[in-house]
Design a protein around this motif. Sequence first.
Motif, mmCIF file in Angstrom:
data_model
loop_
_atom_site.group_PDB
_atom_site.id
_atom_site.type_symbol
_atom_site.label_atom_id
_atom_site.label_comp_id
_atom_site.label_asym_id
_atom_site.label_seq_id
_atom_site.Cartn_x
_atom_site.Cartn_y
_atom_site.Cartn_z
ATOM 1 N N PRO A 156 39.334 31.103 38.388
ATOM 2 C CA PRO A 156 39.029 29.666 38.441
ATOM 3 C C PRO A 156 38.852 29.039 37.061
ATOM 4 N N SER A 157 38.553 29.849 36.038
ATOM 5 C CA SER A 157 38.373 29.299 34.695
ATOM 6 C C SER A 157 39.643 29.402 33.858
ATOM 7 N N GLY A 158 40.727 29.816 34.473
ATOM 8 C CA GLY A 158 42.005 29.911 33.765
ATOM 9 C C GLY A 158 42.278 31.281 33.179
ATOM 10 N N GLU A 159 41.311 32.194 33.294
ATOM 11 C CA GLU A 159 41.542 33.518 32.747
ATOM 12 C C GLU A 159 42.579 34.272 33.582
ATOM 13 N N VAL A 160 43.358 35.119 32.933
ATOM 14 C CA VAL A 160 44.368 35.925 33.629
ATOM 15 C C VAL A 160 44.114 37.385 33.276
ATOM 16 N N VAL A 161 43.988 38.226 34.312
ATOM 17 C CA VAL A 161 43.767 39.654 34.071
ATOM 18 C C VAL A 161 44.764 40.449 34.891
ATOM 19 N N ARG A 162 45.074 41.619 34.393
ATOM 20 C CA ARG A 162 45.953 42.526 35.126
ATOM 21 C C ARG A 162 45.114 43.721 35.590
ATOM 22 N N LEU A 163 45.288 44.060 36.867
ATOM 23 C CA LEU A 163 44.488 45.132 37.459
ATOM 24 C C LEU A 163 45.433 46.133 38.114
ATOM 25 N N PRO A 164 45.190 47.423 37.912
ATOM 26 C CA PRO A 164 46.164 48.422 38.356
ATOM 27 C C PRO A 164 46.048 48.825 39.820
ATOM 28 N N SER A 165 44.913 48.521 40.480
ATOM 29 C CA SER A 165 44.715 49.054 41.839
ATOM 30 C C SER A 165 43.908 48.069 42.686
ATOM 31 N N LEU A 166 43.969 48.273 44.042
ATOM 32 C CA LEU A 166 43.190 47.435 44.961
ATOM 33 C C LEU A 166 41.694 47.619 44.701
ATOM 34 N N LYS A 167 41.275 48.833 44.403
ATOM 35 C CA LYS A 167 39.860 49.090 44.139
ATOM 36 C C LYS A 167 39.368 48.267 42.960
ATOM 37 N N ARG A 168 40.174 48.236 41.872
ATOM 38 C CA ARG A 168 39.787 47.453 40.699
ATOM 39 C C ARG A 168 39.822 45.961 41.006
ATOM 40 N N LEU A 169 40.776 45.540 41.869
ATOM 41 C CA LEU A 169 40.867 44.127 42.241
ATOM 42 C C LEU A 169 39.609 43.686 42.997
ATOM 43 N N LEU A 170 39.175 44.495 43.981
ATOM 44 C CA LEU A 170 37.986 44.148 44.754
ATOM 45 C C LEU A 170 36.741 44.122 43.865
ATOM 46 N N ALA A 171 36.664 45.061 42.929
ATOM 47 C CA ALA A 171 35.514 45.090 42.009
ATOM 48 C C ALA A 171 35.513 43.851 41.123
ATOM 49 N N PHE A 172 36.695 43.430 40.696
ATOM 50 C CA PHE A 172 36.800 42.240 39.844
ATOM 51 C C PHE A 172 36.342 40.994 40.606
ATOM 52 N N LEU A 173 36.803 40.851 41.860
ATOM 53 C CA LEU A 173 36.409 39.682 42.658
ATOM 54 C C LEU A 173 34.901 39.654 42.868
ATOM 55 N N GLU A 174 34.342 40.847 43.107
ATOM 56 C CA GLU A 174 32.893 40.930 43.290
ATOM 57 C C GLU A 174 32.167 40.522 42.015
ATOM 58 N N GLU A 175 32.677 41.041 40.890
ATOM 59 C CA GLU A 175 32.054 40.727 39.598
ATOM 60 C C GLU A 175 32.137 39.243 39.271
ATOM 61 N N MET A 176 33.237 38.594 39.690
ATOM 62 C CA MET A 176 33.434 37.172 39.395
ATOM 63 C C MET A 176 32.706 36.262 40.391
ATOM 64 N N GLY A 177 32.040 36.877 41.386
ATOM 65 C CA GLY A 177 31.264 36.066 42.331
ATOM 66 C C GLY A 177 32.093 35.372 43.379
ATOM 67 N N ALA A 178 33.256 35.915 43.724
ATOM 68 C CA ALA A 178 34.079 35.313 44.788
ATOM 69 C C ALA A 178 33.289 35.342 46.096
ATOM 70 N N VAL A 179 33.199 34.209 46.783
ATOM 71 C CA VAL A 179 32.389 34.079 47.999
ATOM 72 C C VAL A 179 33.219 34.448 49.207
ATOM 73 N N LYS A 180 32.681 35.348 50.036
ATOM 74 C CA LYS A 180 33.402 35.775 51.231
ATOM 75 C C LYS A 180 33.268 34.743 52.338
ATOM 76 N N ALA A 181 34.139 34.855 53.332
ATOM 77 C CA ALA A 181 34.182 33.862 54.410
ATOM 78 C C ALA A 181 33.001 33.984 55.345
ATOM 79 N N GLY A 182 32.354 35.146 55.393
ATOM 80 C CA GLY A 182 31.231 35.331 56.304
ATOM 81 C C GLY A 182 31.708 35.750 57.669
ATOM 82 N N PRO A 183 30.749 36.007 58.581
ATOM 83 C CA PRO A 183 31.120 36.472 59.921
ATOM 84 C C PRO A 183 31.858 35.409 60.693
#
Length: 398
Positions: free
Chosen positions: A370-397
Amino acid sequence: MERCKGMRDLLPQDMEKFRRLEGVFRDVCRRWGYGEVRTPVLEYLHLFTTAGTLTPGMLSRVYSFLDWDGWSGERVVLRPDGTIPTARLFLSEVGKDPARLFYVENVFSFEETGREARERWQCGVEFIGGPSPQAEGELVSLALEVLVRLGFSATVKLTHQGFLKALLGEVGEDLFPRLLEGEGLSTLQPSRPEMERAMPLLFGTKGTGPGYLKNLKALLLPSFPSLRESLEDFSRVAQLLSGAGIAYEIDMGNGKGFEYYTGVVFQFYIGGERVGGGGRYNNLLPLLGRKDIPAAGLALYLEPLLARMEVSLPRPSVLVVRSPTPRGQGRAFALARELRASGYRVEMECSASPPHFLIEVGNGFTVAGPSGEVVRLPSLKRLLAFLEEMGAVKAGPA
């Protein structure tokens, strides 16, 4: 294109509030031991005309038509009320009391100008077989718990339909049907002096506890012993509510819209607007099925509550997934499925919604944040960790 008069569209932001209200109501009802039911939108007209369960004024506003079956037909209506169909369901499908039932349903009532709602939603609760004063105390407590969890502070007003009917019988005035249609009691002109002395206390003051009813009994019962049963019942409910720490106001002059009620009627107000009501209706099931089963219920009205609600839930992040090549489309759909399973709201590219995160599938994943940063991630595990670290809000139940 115009919608039908008196009907309402619910936009996504409306539905977000609707589901929030519905979710709180369902959760509270289940915690109190109630089970959910749903009745058909169409019911036979005779269900509502049986033994005068609705006033002529309300029956004149039902949506009614013939349901043709070959050469004959039965007159049906769009349900104008939630309690009577639930009582019919209890008699035909449940039968065993006590039964605690709840529902979220729409009801229909024709209004001539079309400026007022002809379709209304209700969160309803019926306690069939519940004795007084337990049922009244339980229903008032349940409704207040729902309203408090939604962030509202409501005023509770009480009256007693059985008392009002007996009182008007003593006065000799045929005012009860007019009272049900919303007419006040200012036209009441008692012929007996005892009743005339009681009028200022009855309709000129508002009681806030059992002491008010004690004064009424002292004033009225020596001359009108027929009022004893209803006043004793009213006192039992008032004492229970006071004992439970529930504040209330006794308002004897309001009986509008409670056709089949026989005992204590309670109404809930927020800022002077009525947002719910209910009460005891001991005669309804005997009228429908000839069974002597006491009952009480209530309904919270969704429209005034939705108008006052502010959804404070965090909005989920929008993740947009795309593939730069046609060959990568399959992988993009697979990634979207994985992200949804992890709780995120995910759209495939072509959405008009501005994404919080744009994820491109290629050799690994390229994420534009959202701030314009671009990162490259090698795996789904790293992608999920990145989203968590960036505070991406989940949809909820769901």
